[in-house]
Each structure stands twice: as structure tokens, then as C-alpha cells.
Design a protein around this motif. Structure first.
Motif, PDB file in Angstrom:
ATOM      1  N   GLU A 103       0.827  -1.201   0.000  1.00 41.88           N
ATOM      2  CA  GLU A 103       0.000   0.000   0.000  1.00 41.88           C
ATOM      3  C   GLU A 103       0.868   1.261   0.000  1.00 41.88           C
ATOM      4  O   GLU A 103       0.557   2.241  -0.683  1.00 41.88           O
ATOM      5  CB  GLU A 103      -0.929   0.000   1.212  1.00 41.88           C
ATOM      6  N   ALA A 104       1.964   1.226   0.773  1.00 41.48           N
ATOM      7  CA  ALA A 104       2.854   2.387   0.818  1.00 41.48           C
ATOM      8  C   ALA A 104       3.485   2.637  -0.547  1.00 41.48           C
ATOM      9  O   ALA A 104       3.531   3.783  -1.036  1.00 41.48           O
ATOM     10  CB  ALA A 104       3.923   2.180   1.876  1.00 41.48           C
ATOM     11  N   TRP A 105       3.968   1.566  -1.193  1.00 42.43           N
ATOM     12  CA  TRP A 105       4.578   1.740  -2.525  1.00 42.43           C
ATOM     13  C   TRP A 105       3.542   2.158  -3.565  1.00 42.43           C
ATOM     14  O   TRP A 105       3.838   2.948  -4.477  1.00 42.43           O
ATOM     15  CB  TRP A 105       5.277   0.454  -2.961  1.00 42.43           C
ATOM     16  N   LEU A 106       2.326   1.646  -3.457  1.00 46.38           N
ATOM     17  CA  LEU A 106       1.270   2.044  -4.388  1.00 46.38           C
ATOM     18  C   LEU A 106       0.941   3.531  -4.226  1.00 46.38           C
ATOM     19  O   LEU A 106       0.812   4.267  -5.224  1.00 46.38           O
ATOM     20  CB  LEU A 106       0.021   1.195  -4.150  1.00 46.38           C
ATOM     21  N   GLY A 107       0.819   3.980  -2.959  1.00 47.25           N
ATOM     22  CA  GLY A 107       0.542   5.392  -2.722  1.00 47.25           C
ATOM     23  C   GLY A 107       1.664   6.280  -3.232  1.00 47.25           C
ATOM     24  O   GLY A 107       1.425   7.328  -3.851  1.00 47.25           O
ATOM     25  N   ALA A 108       2.918   5.859  -2.962  1.00 54.35           N
ATOM     26  CA  ALA A 108       4.061   6.629  -3.453  1.00 54.35           C
ATOM     27  C   ALA A 108       4.097   6.636  -4.975  1.00 54.35           C
ATOM     28  O   ALA A 108       4.438   7.655  -5.607  1.00 54.35           O
ATOM     29  CB  ALA A 108       5.355   6.047  -2.892  1.00 54.35           C
ATOM     30  N   GLY A 109       3.724   5.515  -5.601  1.00 52.43           N
ATOM     31  CA  GLY A 109       3.697   5.454  -7.064  1.00 52.43           C
ATOM     32  C   GLY A 109       2.642   6.384  -7.651  1.00 52.43           C
ATOM     33  O   GLY A 109       2.877   7.034  -8.684  1.00 52.43           O
ATOM     34  N   ILE A 110       1.470   6.444  -6.996  1.00 54.06           N
ATOM     35  CA  ILE A 110       0.418   7.356  -7.465  1.00 54.06           C
ATOM     36  C   ILE A 110       0.899   8.810  -7.370  1.00 54.06           C
ATOM     37  O   ILE A 110       0.697   9.610  -8.304  1.00 54.06           O
ATOM     38  CB  ILE A 110      -0.868   7.145  -6.650  1.00 54.06           C
ATOM     39  N   CYS A 111       1.538   9.146  -6.268  1.00 51.81           N
ATOM     40  CA  CYS A 111       2.070  10.505  -6.111  1.00 51.81           C
ATOM     41  C   CYS A 111       3.117  10.806  -7.191  1.00 51.81           C
ATOM     42  O   CYS A 111       3.128  11.892  -7.792  1.00 51.81           O
ATOM     43  CB  CYS A 111       2.673  10.671  -4.723  1.00 51.81           C
ATOM     44  N   ALA A 112       4.023   9.839  -7.423  1.00 52.98           N
ATOM     45  CA  ALA A 112       5.068  10.048  -8.431  1.00 52.98           C
ATOM     46  C   ALA A 112       4.467  10.216  -9.822  1.00 52.98           C
ATOM     47  O   ALA A 112       4.894  11.076 -10.614  1.00 52.98           O
ATOM     48  CB  ALA A 112       6.039   8.864  -8.402  1.00 52.98           C
ATOM     49  N   ALA A 113       3.460   9.393 -10.141  1.00 52.49           N
ATOM     50  CA  ALA A 113       2.819   9.502 -11.457  1.00 52.49           C
ATOM     51  C   ALA A 113       2.150  10.859 -11.618  1.00 52.49           C
ATOM     52  O   ALA A 113       2.221  11.481 -12.697  1.00 52.49           O
ATOM     53  CB  ALA A 113       1.803   8.373 -11.626  1.00 52.49           C
ATOM     54  N   ALA A 114       1.488  11.349 -10.550  1.00 52.52           N
ATOM     55  CA  ALA A 114       0.831  12.657 -10.624  1.00 52.52           C
ATOM     56  C   ALA A 114       1.853  13.768 -10.825  1.00 52.52           C
ATOM     57  O   ALA A 114       1.619  14.709 -11.606  1.00 52.52           O
ATOM     58  CB  ALA A 114       0.021  12.896  -9.342  1.00 52.52           C
ATOM     59  N   ILE A 115       2.982  13.653 -10.154  1.00 52.14           N
ATOM     60  CA  ILE A 115       4.032  14.676 -10.300  1.00 52.14           C
ATOM     61  C   ILE A 115       4.581  14.677 -11.723  1.00 52.14           C
ATOM     62  O   ILE A 115       4.785  15.737 -12.347  1.00 52.14           O
ATOM     63  CB  ILE A 115       5.156  14.420  -9.282  1.00 52.14           C
ATOM     64  N   VAL A 116       4.827  13.497 -12.278  1.00 50.24           N
ATOM     65  CA  VAL A 116       5.373  13.399 -13.631  1.00 50.24           C
ATOM     66  C   VAL A 116       4.380  13.943 -14.655  1.00 50.24           C
ATOM     67  O   VAL A 116       4.748  14.695 -15.588  1.00 50.24           O
ATOM     68  CB  VAL A 116       5.753  11.944 -13.950  1.00 50.24           C
TER      69      VAL A 116
END
Length: 376
Positions: A103-116
Motif C-alpha cells: 500500500e505504501a509503494w502504491l501510494g508513493a507510485g500514485i504521487c510520483a505519477a501525478a508529479i510526472v
């Protein structure tokens, strides 16, 4: 079972993050007149993220979805920019530290995708550089949480091992007390029984010799009661701060004299001075002689016994020979088992050797660990 990072109190985290997000955003909004002004919905979203952190101990799985929704809603509605991402960053760390890695990696991935995606739509180099930094920080937040989780697991394992060691120490101490109580009670009651039989006999046939037998019973019972009270005292809340002094080699002649008063012809051959022997050596030697003489009087029917104390190198040799019936094939009782456990706990050996008439009990007691270099 998942381990959770035990950091500051949850209430402190919630209040601190809420204050930083609200006050920081209000201050920042004064310098961003072109964006949508703060309204009640904006403050609700600013407080929703910190409020979600209150579930860190009860239900950590809900923290990250709520903070993601609150943060993304705030940004998409075009409110003034500020430290709105603080609750999201803290929730990623706490989610990872709670053991919810995916869940932590998924949340971090969503944040990273939004930033990109935001950087791509902006279409300029500074935005891409900021996006790279944002992606790196998203991964770093998860790794920080993982570090907290592993530290918590190490601390929990350390506490578990420390508690297990304390429990083992308590169990060993109780076992030692049980052996001591058995030795004291068995020896004293055996001697009292023998002296009472003598007293009954003398009361009928030779009343003038009755007094010494009764005095021996009185002395033995008083001594045994004192020792039992001291041993049982350590199991109570009012136990003395200093434990009773352990028996030593100097008290072995008392055991021999008690056996003689019970009608057993005992000879003591002692070539050992107490000073070179360690405390554990002396106590174990005393208990071996005590239990052996008690067994001789109670079970073997022996008329005589020999107690030998001598040095064998650095080891203290204790030997008790009797002319009784020996074990006669009977299994070892609690006394002999306790004797063997005492000797082996010191690192020594105990041998029971049948003689032509009687039994030999021989113990080899190595020096105490702290006195390994001592010489007799």
C-alpha cells in the motif's frame, strides 16, 4: 503479526501536522492572490489529512487513501499552494512502518505519477527537474517508513529475548530454591525421625539419656525452620534484601555430627581448606554431602560411612562411601536428581558406583568461572 513503529503519540502527530498545514497554507495564501481563495471546503480538506493520521494504531490501512483523496482534491480544486502534502508524506511513512509495504509503494507510485504528469503538461525543464526530485522523495518516504519498521522489529526482538532471558533466570532460580528446600527438609526431617526413634527407645529403657536426644531434635528442627524460612522468604514480597549466606565447607562437620547422633558411624577425611574453594564449589559440596548422608540414613540401612574431601587438580573431589544396601536397582529419586543437577550446573560430574557392600557417591566439582585461575 505486523510490527508498528512506536514513535511520538498519535495525538501529537495529528495536532502538529494540522497546525502546520492550516497555518502554513493561510500564510502562503496571502502571497498567491491569483489562485482560488480559501473557503470552508478548503479548511475541511486541510484538516482531513491530519485527521486520517489518527488511525495509525487502530486501522492504519485507511490513512493513505484518505490523505491521498484530501490532498488531490485540494490541489485539483485550485486552492492556494502550501504544506498540504505534509499529511500525505507522513501517512506514507506511517503506512510503511506499519508493515503495509504494498500500500505504501502504491501510494508513493500514485504521487510520483501525478508529479510526472503535471511536469509533462507544464512542458518546461524546471518542471521536469522538480518532478524528478518529487519522484525520488516519494521513494525515500517509503524507505524511511521501512527503516522505522525494521528498527521496531529489532527492538521488539531485543525485548523478547531479554524477557526470555529473565524468565529463564527466574525459572533457574526457582529450581535452585526447590532443590535447597528439598535438601534442607529431607536432611532435617530424616535426622529428626532418627532422633525421635532414639528418644522413644531411651524413654523406656534409659531415661537418663533421653535429654541429649531431645536436645538434638530441638536443634535440628530450629535450624531447619530457620533455613526454610530464609528460602521461602525470597518468594514473598517481604523477602530480605540480602539472601541468606550459602552453606560452605566449614559446615560439613555439622552434617557429619548430625549423622553420628542419628546412630551412623561416619568418618570425615578432609584435606581441603575452605579458602581456595569458590562459593559455588563449597555450596555444591555441602549439598552433595547433605543429600548423600540423608539417603544413607533413610534408605540404605548402612551402619557406617566415609566422607572424603580432597583436591584433584583444580577440581574439588567429594566422595561418600557407605556399607548399606546401595540402590538395589531402584530408580533415582528427587534427591539424587537434584544432586546431579547441582553438580552438572557447575560443570562437574556425578557418579554413583555400587561397591561390594554399599554405594559410592563421587562428585568432581570444577572451580567457579571467576576463579578458574586459582590453584588450591
Amino acid at each position: 503479526m505486523q510490527r508498528r513503529f512506536q514513535g511520538p503519540p498519535t495525538s501529537f502527530i495529528v495536532i502538529a501536522v494540522a497546525l502546520i498545514q492550516v497555518l502554513g497554507t493561510v500564510f502562503s495564501a496571502n502571497h498567491q492572490a491569483t489562485l482560488r481563495p480559501l473557503d470552508p471546503l478548503a479548511f475541511m480538506l486541510l484538516l482531513a489529512g491530519p485527521a486520517a493520521l489518527a488511525f495509525r494504531t487502530r486501522k492504519p490501512v485507511v490513512m493513505l487513501p484518505i490523505t491521498l483523496a484530501a490532498t488531490f482534491s485540494y490541489v485539483l480544486l485550485g486552492y492556494a499552494w502550501g504544506p498540504i502534502v505534509l499529511s500525505l508524506a507522513v501517512s506514507i511513512i506511517l503506512t510503511a512502518s506499519a508493515g503495509l509495504r504494498w500500500e505504501a509503494w502504491l501510494g508513493a507510485g500514485i504521487c510520483a505519477a501525478a508529479i510526472v504528469l503535471t511536469a509533462v503538461f507544464a512542458g518546461n525543464d524546471p518542471a521536469l527537474i522538480r518532478a524528478s526530485a518529487g519522484v525520488a522523495w516519494a521513494a525515500i518516504l517509503v524507505l524511511i517508513g521501512e527503516g522505522f519498521r525494521r528498527r521496531g522489529e529489532r527492538m521488539a526482538e531485543y525485548r523478547r529475548r531479554r524477557e526470555a532471558a529473565k524468565q529463564a533466570e527466574r525459572d533457574e532460580y526457582r529450581l535452585t530454591l526447590a532443590r535447597d528446600i528439598h535438601d534442607v527438609v529431607a536432611h532435617s526431617l530424616s535426622m529428626i525421625n532418627v532422633q525421635a526413634s532414639v528418644a522413644l527407645h531411651l524413654g523406656t529403657n534409659d531415661p537418663e539419656k533421653l535429654r541429649p536426644a531431645l536436645e538434638a531434635i530441638k536443634a535440628a528442627s530450629k535450624e531447619s525452620l530457620t533455613e526454610v524460612r530464609q528460602l521461602l522468604g525470597v518468594l514473598r514480597d517481604d523477602a530480605p534484601l540480602s539472601p541468606p549466606a550459602p552453606p560452605n565447607l566449614a559446615r560439613i562437620p555439622e552434617l557429619v555430627e548430625d549423622a553420628r547422633r542419628g546412630g551412623l558411624d561416619v568418618r570425615l577425611e578432609n584435606s581441603v581448606a575452605p579458602e581456595p574453594a569458590g562459593t559455588a564449589q563449597q555450596e555444591t559440596a555441602y549439598r552433595v554431602v547433605q543429600e548423600a548422608l540423608s539417603n544413607v540414613r533413610r534408605h540404605s540401612g548402612a551402619a557406617s560411612a566415609v566422607v572424603l574431601l580432597e583436591w584433584a587438580g583444580n577440581a574439588l573431589k567429594v566422595r561418600i562411601d557407605d556399607d548399606g544396601a546401595g540402590l538395589r536397582g531402584a530408580p533415582a529419586g528427587n534427591g539424587l536428581r537434584g544432586m546431579r543437577e547441582r553438580v552438572e550446573a557447575l560443570g562437574g560430574t556425578l557418579r554413583l558406583t555400587p561397591l561390594e557392600t554399599g554405594l559410592r557417591v563421587e562428585a568432581m566439582l570444577p572451580p567457579d568461572p571467576a576463579r578458574t585461575g586459582d590453584q588450591p
